[in-house]
Design a protein around this motif. Structure first.
Motif, PDB file in Angstrom:
ATOM      1  N   ARG A 149       0.836  -1.204   0.000  1.00  0.00           N
ATOM      2  CA  ARG A 149       0.000   0.000   0.000  1.00  0.00           C
ATOM      3  C   ARG A 149       0.870   1.253   0.000  1.00  0.00           C
ATOM      4  N   SER A 150       1.883   1.269   0.849  1.00  0.00           N
ATOM      5  CA  SER A 150       2.783   2.421   0.900  1.00  0.00           C
ATOM      6  C   SER A 150       3.487   2.616  -0.438  1.00  0.00           C
ATOM      7  N   LEU A 151       3.984   1.546  -1.019  1.00  0.00           N
ATOM      8  CA  LEU A 151       4.673   1.626  -2.307  1.00  0.00           C
ATOM      9  C   LEU A 151       3.755   2.208  -3.377  1.00  0.00           C
ATOM     10  N   LYS A 152       2.540   1.721  -3.446  1.00  0.00           N
ATOM     11  CA  LYS A 152       1.608   2.205  -4.468  1.00  0.00           C
ATOM     12  C   LYS A 152       1.302   3.687  -4.290  1.00  0.00           C
ATOM     13  N   TYR A 153       0.950   4.101  -3.063  1.00  0.00           N
ATOM     14  CA  TYR A 153       0.515   5.476  -2.849  1.00  0.00           C
ATOM     15  C   TYR A 153       1.663   6.480  -2.809  1.00  0.00           C
ATOM     16  N   GLU A 154       2.858   6.039  -2.430  1.00  0.00           N
ATOM     17  CA  GLU A 154       3.979   6.971  -2.309  1.00  0.00           C
ATOM     18  C   GLU A 154       4.896   6.983  -3.531  1.00  0.00           C
ATOM     19  N   ALA A 155       4.752   6.010  -4.423  1.00  0.00           N
ATOM     20  CA  ALA A 155       5.644   5.970  -5.582  1.00  0.00           C
ATOM     21  C   ALA A 155       4.913   5.655  -6.878  1.00  0.00           C
ATOM     22  N   VAL A 156       4.289   4.509  -6.959  1.00  0.00           N
ATOM     23  CA  VAL A 156       3.731   4.047  -8.235  1.00  0.00           C
ATOM     24  C   VAL A 156       2.647   4.982  -8.759  1.00  0.00           C
ATOM     25  N   TYR A 157       1.692   5.372  -7.919  1.00  0.00           N
ATOM     26  CA  TYR A 157       0.594   6.217  -8.380  1.00  0.00           C
ATOM     27  C   TYR A 157       1.035   7.657  -8.656  1.00  0.00           C
ATOM     28  N   LEU A 158       2.198   8.051  -8.186  1.00  0.00           N
ATOM     29  CA  LEU A 158       2.666   9.428  -8.358  1.00  0.00           C
ATOM     30  C   LEU A 158       3.523   9.622  -9.602  1.00  0.00           C
ATOM     31  N   HIS A 159       3.896   8.526 -10.257  1.00  0.00           N
ATOM     32  CA  HIS A 159       4.769   8.600 -11.423  1.00  0.00           C
ATOM     33  C   HIS A 159       4.155   7.861 -12.600  1.00  0.00           C
ATOM     34  N   GLU A 160       4.510   8.302 -13.781  1.00  0.00           N
ATOM     35  CA  GLU A 160       4.095   7.585 -14.985  1.00  0.00           C
ATOM     36  C   GLU A 160       5.157   6.525 -15.272  1.00  0.00           C
ATOM     37  N   LEU A 161       4.790   5.289 -15.130  1.00  0.00           N
ATOM     38  CA  LEU A 161       5.712   4.185 -15.385  1.00  0.00           C
ATOM     39  C   LEU A 161       5.499   3.736 -16.831  1.00  0.00           C
ATOM     40  N   ARG A 162       6.337   4.234 -17.714  1.00  0.00           N
ATOM     41  CA  ARG A 162       6.163   3.957 -19.142  1.00  0.00           C
ATOM     42  C   ARG A 162       6.693   2.584 -19.537  1.00  0.00           C
ATOM     43  N   ASP A 163       7.686   2.102 -18.809  1.00  0.00           N
ATOM     44  CA  ASP A 163       8.268   0.813 -19.159  1.00  0.00           C
ATOM     45  C   ASP A 163       8.930   0.204 -17.931  1.00  0.00           C
ATOM     46  N   GLY A 164       9.511  -0.942 -18.100  1.00  0.00           N
ATOM     47  CA  GLY A 164      10.142  -1.645 -16.987  1.00  0.00           C
ATOM     48  C   GLY A 164      11.320  -0.897 -16.390  1.00  0.00           C
ATOM     49  N   LEU A 165      12.037  -0.147 -17.221  1.00  0.00           N
ATOM     50  CA  LEU A 165      13.172   0.632 -16.705  1.00  0.00           C
ATOM     51  C   LEU A 165      12.697   1.744 -15.777  1.00  0.00           C
ATOM     52  N   ASP A 166      11.609   2.419 -16.155  1.00  0.00           N
ATOM     53  CA  ASP A 166      11.015   3.432 -15.265  1.00  0.00           C
ATOM     54  C   ASP A 166      10.579   2.798 -13.954  1.00  0.00           C
ATOM     55  N   ALA A 167       9.895   1.674 -14.063  1.00  0.00           N
ATOM     56  CA  ALA A 167       9.416   0.990 -12.853  1.00  0.00           C
ATOM     57  C   ALA A 167      10.578   0.590 -11.964  1.00  0.00           C
ATOM     58  N   GLN A 168      11.624   0.031 -12.551  1.00  0.00           N
ATOM     59  CA  GLN A 168      12.788  -0.398 -11.770  1.00  0.00           C
ATOM     60  C   GLN A 168      13.443   0.794 -11.068  1.00  0.00           C
ATOM     61  N   ARG A 169      13.591   1.894 -11.771  1.00  0.00           N
ATOM     62  CA  ARG A 169      14.235   3.080 -11.201  1.00  0.00           C
ATOM     63  C   ARG A 169      13.392   3.682 -10.082  1.00  0.00           C
ATOM     64  N   ILE A 170      12.104   3.874 -10.328  1.00  0.00           N
ATOM     65  CA  ILE A 170      11.233   4.533  -9.350  1.00  0.00           C
ATOM     66  C   ILE A 170      10.998   3.644  -8.135  1.00  0.00           C
ATOM     67  N   ILE A 171      10.687   2.386  -8.355  1.00  0.00           N
ATOM     68  CA  ILE A 171      10.438   1.474  -7.234  1.00  0.00           C
ATOM     69  C   ILE A 171      11.725   1.221  -6.454  1.00  0.00           C
ATOM     70  N   GLY A 172      12.839   1.061  -7.157  1.00  0.00           N
ATOM     71  CA  GLY A 172      14.122   0.870  -6.469  1.00  0.00           C
ATOM     72  C   GLY A 172      14.492   2.061  -5.603  1.00  0.00           C
ATOM     73  N   SER A 173      14.264   3.257  -6.141  1.00  0.00           N
ATOM     74  CA  SER A 173      14.541   4.473  -5.381  1.00  0.00           C
ATOM     75  C   SER A 173      13.655   4.552  -4.143  1.00  0.00           C
ATOM     76  N   TRP A 174      12.375   4.209  -4.303  1.00  0.00           N
ATOM     77  CA  TRP A 174      11.461   4.248  -3.163  1.00  0.00           C
ATOM     78  C   TRP A 174      11.855   3.217  -2.113  1.00  0.00           C
ATOM     79  N   ILE A 175      12.243   2.030  -2.507  1.00  0.00           N
ATOM     80  CA  ILE A 175      12.640   0.997  -1.542  1.00  0.00           C
ATOM     81  C   ILE A 175      13.886   1.440  -0.772  1.00  0.00           C
ATOM     82  N   ASP A 176      14.837   2.073  -1.470  1.00  0.00           N
ATOM     83  CA  ASP A 176      16.012   2.616  -0.770  1.00  0.00           C
ATOM     84  C   ASP A 176      15.574   3.661   0.258  1.00  0.00           C
TER      85      ASP A 176
END
Length: 81
Positions: A27-54
């Protein structure tokens, strides 16, 4: 259940309460990262989600850990707050 060949776990692993923590993380990941960014491809997802997990592990304090981060808790032997 027994007639269907289903075995009950008696070791405490896989308890229903274990799911609460992972559901809160998702839930935190979705509301604090995924829903706030446009994830156009897997590289975007990897960068944004990886940054949020850090951030989640190293910067964001957790009340359940006495205001410490999970990284601090892990490095200090996971002692309770």
């Amino acid at each position: 259940m027994l007639g269907a060949g289903v075995a009950f776990s008696m070791d405490g692993r896989g308890r229903f309460l274990d799911n609460i923590f992972i559901e809160r993380l998702w839930r935190s990941l979705k509301y604090e990262a995924v829903y706030l960014h446009e994830l156009r491809d897997g590289l975007d997802a990897q960068r944004i989600i990886g940054s949020w997990i850090d951030f989640y592990n190293e910067v964001r304090p957790h009340s359940s850990l006495g205001g410490r981060t999970p990284g601090e808790t892990y490095r200090n032997g996971a002692r309770a707050a």
